[in-house]
Motif scaffolding. Sequence first.
Motif, PDB file in Angstrom:
ATOM      1  N   UNK A   1      51.739 -29.661 -42.463  1.00  0.00           N
ATOM      2  CA  UNK A   1      51.626 -30.440 -41.244  1.00  0.00           C
ATOM      3  C   UNK A   1      52.760 -30.185 -40.281  1.00  0.00           C
ATOM      4  N   UNK A   2      53.958 -30.006 -40.796  1.00  0.00           N
ATOM      5  CA  UNK A   2      55.107 -29.762 -39.933  1.00  0.00           C
ATOM      6  C   UNK A   2      55.100 -28.347 -39.356  1.00  0.00           C
TER       7      UNK A   2
ATOM      8  N   UNK B   1      66.461 -32.342 -39.529  1.00  0.00           N
ATOM      9  CA  UNK B   1      65.801 -31.447 -40.497  1.00  0.00           C
ATOM     10  C   UNK B   1      64.640 -30.673 -39.884  1.00  0.00           C
ATOM     11  N   UNK B   2      64.006 -31.245 -38.855  1.00  0.00           N
ATOM     12  CA  UNK B   2      62.910 -30.566 -38.152  1.00  0.00           C
ATOM     13  C   UNK B   2      63.153 -30.652 -36.643  1.00  0.00           C
ATOM     14  N   UNK B   3      64.271 -30.137 -36.160  1.00  0.00           N
ATOM     15  CA  UNK B   3      64.583 -30.288 -34.739  1.00  0.00           C
ATOM     16  C   UNK B   3      63.562 -29.624 -33.817  1.00  0.00           C
TER      17      UNK B   3
ATOM     18  N   UNK C   1      57.193 -37.375 -40.644  1.00  0.00           N
ATOM     19  CA  UNK C   1      58.055 -37.863 -41.721  1.00  0.00           C
ATOM     20  C   UNK C   1      58.738 -36.708 -42.445  1.00  0.00           C
ATOM     21  N   UNK C   2      59.812 -37.042 -43.129  1.00  0.00           N
ATOM     22  CA  UNK C   2      60.442 -36.076 -44.027  1.00  0.00           C
ATOM     23  C   UNK C   2      60.184 -36.506 -45.466  1.00  0.00           C
ATOM     24  N   UNK C   3      59.562 -35.640 -46.229  1.00  0.00           N
ATOM     25  CA  UNK C   3      59.296 -35.891 -47.644  1.00  0.00           C
ATOM     26  C   UNK C   3      60.307 -35.111 -48.467  1.00  0.00           C
ATOM     27  N   UNK C   4      61.106 -35.811 -49.207  1.00  0.00           N
ATOM     28  CA  UNK C   4      62.160 -35.174 -49.995  1.00  0.00           C
ATOM     29  C   UNK C   4      61.596 -34.610 -51.295  1.00  0.00           C
TER      30      UNK C   4
END
Length: 291
Positions: free
Chosen positions: A70-71, A100-102, A36-39
């Motif tokens: 985690x990312x 955003x996280x390619x 997930x992406x957390x803004x």
Amino acid sequence: MKLPKDRIAYSAIVDRPPLKLPDGARVAVWTIVNVEEWSIERNMPRTVLPPPYGQPLQPDLPNWAWHEYGMRVGFWRFIEVLEKFKIKATLALNGSVCTTYPRVAKAALEAGWEFMGHGYLQRPMHHIEDQRAAIRQTIDAIKSFTGKAPRGWESPGLTETYETIDHLREAGIEYVADWVLDDQPCQIETASGPIVSVPYTVEMNDIAMMALQNHPSEEWLRRGIDHFDRLYSEGEKSMRVMAISVHPYISGVPHRIGYLETLYEYILQRPGVKMWTGEQILDWYKNAAKP
């Protein structure tokens, strides 16, 4: 407005004709890695560290950084462990992750994982002003990155409004993981035809177990073994599905990753287990459910 109970008929599992997996298998196990992406501009979806005085603060740096770990680190432990056991996971990802996280998305693609829609941003479906547009944006982002539209969907936090399931089927989604109501796949009626519910979990989900119920890390293995053993026993008569749902910032940390590894070792010692993705379960079920 249709209520969920209006979309899926009640069915006691003991009254159904037996469902049989190929090769005499008893259980289909699928692993869902939630990315997930957390803004940082919003309140965090989850927190590990309550804010001082109990008042939400923005920016919430410690909880954003908890997820970011985690990312940067935890996700790569998943890559290593799943490769070790030759398991293809289903990647439930926010569509925005593709841009955003390619590096993360590319690693999953190269590993041959299935990509499943998980909303465009990590926000409840109830907070999305235009669900149709957000669903389409997610599908387009994944298709653009992988070359293939996702067939499955898991809403952020498993959230759905009364109309979400209609919008998903209308957009071409074939199965959902939000309806955690069975150990076998089943059909949900929508305005555009049926959609399949592939059994997901809040019981073998590290959010529920570790972040909400605050179990010690070793509980993951004990519960996983107990969960699998019961499904394996029941699957002798009629197949069962076991979902294993993990998040990089929870199960990807040093003191938990080993328990996931040991759970796979235990499961793979048993004959008659299919380590499948969500779409593999879907394809089998569509054929098995034909009259």
